[in-house]
Design an enzyme around this catalytic site. Sequence first.
Site, short mmCIF file in Angstrom:
data_model
loop_
_atom_site.label_atom_id
_atom_site.label_comp_id
_atom_site.label_asym_id
_atom_site.label_seq_id
_atom_site.Cartn_x
_atom_site.Cartn_y
_atom_site.Cartn_z
CE LYS A 31 -3.44 -2.30 2.99
NZ LYS A 31 -4.61 -2.38 2.14
NE ARG A 105 -10.00 -11.00 -1.81
CZ ARG A 105 -10.26 -10.07 -2.71
NH1 ARG A 105 -10.55 -10.43 -3.96
NH2 ARG A 105 -10.26 -8.79 -2.40
#
Length: 245
Positions: A31, A105
Amino acid sequence: MLICEYLIDNIKPIILVGKGVTYDTGGYSIKDLENMSGMHLDKIGGCMCLYILEKIIKEKIKKSIVVCIPLVENTISNNSTKPGDIIQSYSKINVEILDTDAEGRLIIADCLSYCSDKYKFKYIIDMGTFTFIRNCYISYTYFTLNNLLKNKIEKEAKKFSEKITRQEVILEYLELTKSKKSDIANAVNTCKYNDELLICYFLLNFIKKKYYKKWLHINLPMHTITKDYAILEGSESIYNFIKSL
């Protein structure tokens, strides 16, 4: 994997699976500085599950609850997963890693598979800060194939004046999760602006068909964060929803 059981004889448990990423740098799909701020709060899903469990116990609600929280840190090291790697999940489904910042996920998928194998449950509900919720007036989004669960969670949200949205049910989206190099991929290049929905279909690969209508997925927001603290947005409606099951 943290597992907490509160079991009452002859009552099938409701399983709560909470994302527990203690810090999320994005890994090799790192990020930028702005988006890395507050990433110590990527464990809100796990915190929510423990809050609900504690409240169920304190209020002596006659419900069996199992909380399952995968605790991980997503960072860079000499053994970190890299884009292009293929890993094998707990359920033996092989997953191509296209984005190491799509880690939530992956850990939730293993928990869903593990809990499905280990417990005879009434419902299984996963929750976490999976992806950005674009509408800042939305308390959380959810996905289910069960209209009874839809009606119950909408009723509780309305009671607490919360605006929530259901991710649209389009089973054809399941095909978008397929990989040419592996069984499935953890990210999708097409429809990349609809990742909030595509996460649901990625996880659906790890839900046995007989459990389709026993599963509900909740995407929690991070927009209530200030520099000092975070609010468990939606905690009361989600708690009362689970209490009503």
